[in-house]
Scaffold this active site. Structure first.
Site, PDB file in Angstrom:
ATOM      1  N   HIS A  24      43.571  39.756  42.322  1.00 42.47           N
ATOM      2  CA  HIS A  24      43.416  40.736  43.223  1.00 42.47           C
ATOM      3  C   HIS A  24      42.407  40.777  44.031  1.00 42.47           C
ATOM      4  CE1 HIS A  24      46.828  44.068  41.871  1.00 42.47           C
ATOM      5  NE2 HIS A  24      46.291  42.989  40.974  1.00 42.47           N
ATOM      6  N   ASP A 118      42.551  48.938  46.674  1.00 41.71           N
ATOM      7  CA  ASP A 118      43.132  47.808  46.207  1.00 41.71           C
ATOM      8  C   ASP A 118      44.795  49.330  45.348  1.00 41.71           C
ATOM      9  OD1 ASP A 118      44.947  46.815  44.278  1.00 41.71           O
ATOM     10  OD2 ASP A 118      43.592  45.122  43.943  1.00 41.71           O
TER      11      ASP A 118
END
Ligand code: UDX
Length: 464
Positions: A24, A118
């Site tokens: 990520h 995110d």
């Protein structure tokens, strides 16, 4: 980046990846870098705990790092009792801590204009709104996988899945075993399942939906997404220097959570000594833990293939290597605890990537033209592996035996098939095709599709 209303004001964007997972942080860091190259000020936010272990190499010093608390400043995720506790604390403590950070930045003359967060952290949108900021949600996994999760939230995909095959808009027919394991094993990982479902709870309210993909790669599903949301394909988040193979220009932003046993230069000079297309690179990403039996099968499969190999075995996994394997294969192999993967994949000696099919590994391999031997473990990896073999045609999936292990002969055969076999010819041709398309996507400059607009709140120097 496109238009900015006030010509003299540099937009300042906060970038918030899901903490802990390199899969990520890496793509969002690379995206931050692109924004910076467009003259935007970008600040990457990690957690206090992570900031102690993250090594950020930023030769230009232009990327800023700030921290927030996830409520576990001493141990991060490992300190929490269970995933449920970690995720709920991350939300409650993280929201407050993020709000404090935005205030602090405003008070110190670095006001924020927009947040890119995110998709695993949807609560960020509430904080952004509290401060009247623009917000973009960034999906780090493939559009195909995210659309499967989305259809599970709407009920189009009924859970538990009872049919042998699933047909969803923009996707190929998928067997249950090709669905992300959070879906195919519905009920097994409730905290993570709730997290991936929560990605869509407020998506209709966000200003942009950014995906780490490119149009040619996932046309049908990107078209489907664009009908509902202001979607921008910003992938592949691979620095163009790797696509150009100008790897000697080592002035890149990188991030590392793990110590490298050997210097990156040792890895690269080992690769330099190998013929073109001769090396098998093996890595299972930053999280996967293989059993000792599976490690032994991989080791024996590599040995039997008689190919050169570079194998990333993270420190906790080292004890699972068969006795004397390292010594016995010294002539053929190099085992490291971490390596500069993009640089490795860009190296011309690479012939095959044996991967767990984490989305970043797949995207990196595909963008750099390296054929894949897919050994998915769980979550999105099984769906990514399906795409690798059947949709993009850049690799082969290995078969599991009854005990859920991939045997040495399948690994040996798979490597030979990819490197030398008839099927390998087509795979290598496709790998080059995708590399070219990925390079075109990067050249098109995906950041140009985002038009950042700012308005004045009357306090342009300090904001709130
Ligand atoms: C996680 C999940 O496991 C994955 O399924 C999901 O798609 C993304 O989040 P991870 O397992 O770490 O990711 O795999 P991956 O997505 O492949 O990301 C690993 C990253 O680490 C890649 O960017 C890769 O370049 C980097 N890496 C890996 C290194 O830099 N060096 C290494 O030695 C190994």
């Amino acid at each position: 980046m496109g238009e900015i209303c006030k010509p003299n004001k540099v937009a300042h964007v906060l970038i918030l990846p899901f903490p802990g997972q390199l899969g990520h942080i890496n793509p969002m860091l690379q995206f931050a870098k692109r924004l910076i190259s467009k003259g935007v000020k970008a600040t990457l936010v990690t957690t206090i705990f992570l900031s102690k272990s993250v090594t950020l190499s930023d030769p230009t010093g232009s990327i800023r790092l700030e921290t927030i608390s996830d409520g576990f400043d001493q141990g991060g995720f490992a300190q929490a009792e269970n995933p449920e506790t970690y995720l709920s604390t991350l939300k409650s403590v993280g929201s407050q801590s993020l709000a404090n950070l935005i205030k602090k930045l405003g008070e110190t003359g670095q006001p924020i204009d927009a947040i890119i967060y995110d998709s695993f952290l949807p609560w960020t949108l509430d904080v952004a709104k509290q401060f009247g900021l623009l917000a973009a949600v960034f999906f780090t996994q493939s559009c195909a996988v995210n659309s499967i999760y989305y259809h599970a939230t709407t009920g189009l995909l009924k859970l538990p899945v009872e049919e042998p095959d699933v047909s969803l808009p923009g996707l190929p027919l998928l067997k249950v075993s090709e669905l992300p394991s959070l879906v195919s094993h519905y009920g097994s990982y409730p905290a993570w399942f709730d997290m991936v479902m929560s990605q869509f709870c407020n998506i209709d309210e966000v200003d942009w939906v950014l995906v780490n993909s490119f149009y040619e790669l996932e046309k049908e599903v990107v078209d489907w997404m664009s009908k509902s949301w202001n979607t921008g394909t910003v992938g592949p988040t691979i620095p163009s220097m790797y696509l150009d193979k100008r790897v000697e220009n080592n002035k890149e932003y990188g991030i590392s959570l793990f110590k490298q046993s050997l210097s990156p230069m040792t890895c690269m000079s080992w690769l330099n000594s190998k013929p073109k297309g001769s090396v098998v690179y093996v890595s299972f990403g930053s999280h996967a833990e293989l059993g000792a039996e599976q490690m032994a099968e991989i080791a024996m499969g590599l040995k039997a293939s008689n190919c050169y190999f570079l194998w990333v075995v993270r420190e906790p996994e080292k004890c699972k290597l068969p006795n004397n394997f390292k010594e016995e294969t010294r002539e053929k192999g190099l085992i490291v605890s971490w390596c500069p993967q993009m640089e490795v994949l860009a190296h011309e000696s690479l012939g095959c990537f044996v991967t767990h099919c984490g989305y970043n590994s797949v995207l990196e391999s595909l963008s750099l033209g390296v054929p894949i031997l897919a050994m998915p473990q769980w979550i999105d990896q099984v769906t990514n592996a399906k795409y690798v073999e059947d949709v993009w045609g850049v690799g082969i999936r290995v078969l599991l035996d009854e005990e859920g292990i991939v045997g040495r002969e399948f690994i040996e055969h798979g490597i030979k098939e990819v490197m030398e076999g008839e099927r390998g010819k087509e795979i290598r041709k496709n790998a080059i095709k995708w590399k070219n398309l990925a390079t075109e996507a990067v050249d098109e400059d995906p950041t140009g599709s985002i038009h950042l607009q700012t308005i004045s709140d009357g306090f342009d120097q300090g904001g709130f």
